[in-house]
Design a protein around this motif. Structure first.
Motif, short mmCIF file in Angstrom:
data_model
loop_
_atom_site.label_atom_id
_atom_site.label_comp_id
_atom_site.label_asym_id
_atom_site.label_seq_id
_atom_site.Cartn_x
_atom_site.Cartn_y
_atom_site.Cartn_z
N ALA A 162 0.83 -1.20 0.00
CA ALA A 162 0.00 0.00 0.00
C ALA A 162 0.87 1.25 0.00
N ARG A 166 0.95 4.33 -2.91
CA ARG A 166 0.79 5.76 -2.65
C ARG A 166 1.96 6.56 -3.23
N GLU A 189 -6.77 -7.81 1.37
CA GLU A 189 -7.98 -7.12 1.83
C GLU A 189 -7.73 -6.15 2.98
N GLU A 191 -5.03 -3.92 3.65
CA GLU A 191 -4.53 -2.59 3.34
C GLU A 191 -4.56 -2.25 1.85
N ILE A 193 -6.38 -3.37 -0.93
CA ILE A 193 -7.67 -3.09 -1.57
C ILE A 193 -8.23 -1.75 -1.09
N PRO A 194 -8.25 -1.46 0.22
CA PRO A 194 -8.74 -0.14 0.65
C PRO A 194 -7.93 1.02 0.07
N THR A 195 -6.62 0.84 -0.08
CA THR A 195 -5.80 1.90 -0.66
C THR A 195 -6.17 2.14 -2.11
N CYS A 196 -6.34 1.05 -2.86
CA CYS A 196 -6.75 1.19 -4.26
C CYS A 196 -8.07 1.96 -4.36
N ARG A 197 -9.00 1.63 -3.51
CA ARG A 197 -10.32 2.27 -3.59
C ARG A 197 -10.28 3.72 -3.12
N GLU A 198 -9.46 4.01 -2.16
CA GLU A 198 -9.30 5.40 -1.73
C GLU A 198 -8.76 6.26 -2.87
N ARG A 270 -16.67 -8.98 -5.77
CA ARG A 270 -15.92 -8.13 -4.84
C ARG A 270 -16.03 -6.65 -5.15
#
Length: 338
Positions: A162, A166, A189, A191, A193-198, A270
């Motif tokens: 992640a 960034r 799932e 770190e 995936i949440p980083t990609c979506r952010e 997903r």
């Protein structure tokens, strides 16, 4: 586009691809001797005719760029129908994959891939693994130069942390991250995936069937098949893991689907930003994979599947130890000088 394989947006840079993609590695490398070229070409054509647009390759898939040459032949007269995602940054040798991502290597790799593919541009150019000798910013800047010249359209990364995502995204928007995601591999799932979506980055999920573990008729592991040295597939671990497969099979039977279709449907569920890329060399398997697009899972069914394959009951690591050190779990990239 086939009505049951809709087009989705990958990232925020305008790349569109079919919801179900196609991983081409097995046609050239890793799962034993490649099939006859005619067989591979027939499967690739059927995939295109079935609405699949995203085809995932790499310059190190097979000897002397075998996979890229195969795709060049398959899509020579239908280039506009496909989205070519190509990885670089690794050299296949008798010692395994040697990682390299300095600017000169990035440019030379791209130009060689364009020649083998017989195309003027690559839709999505993906760094396969980070080179711990080269800051990620340096590699991304080299990729941006290729984009400015029209040789690539979009930038991607594979098996990165992640933090690296960034750092790269600050240099230039990253369109997609390629990562391993399946019922039995969900470490991304926490770190990644949440980083990609952010950040609005698309997700390409490779090995969505667990390298064939969730296939209806898993192929035998023969000579040249890298699963023979993969811990999850050694005899002791495989025997323990088969109980997880049985758990999924029971749910699939109740759902009126095959095991592979249900496992693939889970990855498809997903999110609208996820493109799984199962690979196959057989028309029957391709048809089965396409059937997963018609399966709708309720929240209760999704939880039941996840509970059927709990992470703590998966035996063995996902790569041999030496290969795992090059993935996001251990990925290192130096700080940018200055």
């Amino acid at each position: 586009m086939a009505p049951n394989n809709p087009t989705i947006a990958l990232g925020k840079e305008g790349l569109k691809a079919s919801k179900l993609g196609f991983g081409c590695m097995g046609m050239s490398w890793a799962y034993g001797p490649p099939p006859a070229e005619e067989q591979s070409l027939a499967v690739l054509q059927k995939a295109v005719d079935s609405g699949i647009t995203l085809f995932n390759s790499a310059d190190f898939y097979g000897k002397d760029g075998h996979n890229e040459k195969l795709l060049g032949k398959a899509f020579a007269h239908q280039r506009e129908k496909v989205v070519l995602a190509v990885k670089f940054g690794a050299i296949l040798s008798e010692h395994g994959l040697q990682l390299q991502a300095d600017p000169d290597f990035v440019r030379a790799s791209c130009e060689a891939s364009l020649k083998r593919l017989g195309t003027e541009y690559i839709d999505l150019y993906i760094l396969a693994r980070t080179d711990e000798k080269v800051p990620i910013e340096t590699t991304v800047k080299a990729m941006v130069e290729l984009k400015d010249e029209g040789k690539i359209k979009h930038l991607g990364l594979s098996e990165v942390s992640a933090a690296t995502i960034r750092r790269a995204h600050k240099v230039h928007p990253i369109t997609a991250i390629e990562l391993e995601w399946s019922l039995w591999e969900r470490s991304v799932e926490a770190e990644i995936i949440p980083t990609c979506r952010e950040l609005g980055i698309g997700i390409i999920a490779y090995s969505p069937l667990g390298r064939g573990f969730f296939s209806d008729k898993p192929s035998a592991i023969g000579p040249g098949d890298f699963r023979a040295i993969t811990p999850r597939f050694n005899s002791e671990n495989l025997e323990k893991n088969r109980q997880l497969l049985e758990n999924v099979k029971k749910i699939a039977e109740r759902k009126g689907a095959t095991t592979s279709q249900l496992a693939l449907a889970w990855v498809l569920s997903r999110g609208d930003d996820v493109v799984p890329i199962p690979g196959t060399t057989k028309l029957a398997n391709l048809e089965s994979n396409l059937g997963a697009l018609d399966i709708k899972l309720s929240p209760e069914e999704i939880k039941e599947l996840e509970d059927a394959v709990p992470a703590h009951l998966v035996h063995g690591i996902r790569y041999p130890e030496h290969a795992l050190k090059a993935t996001h779990e251990f990925e290192k990239t130096p700080e940018l000088d200055g």
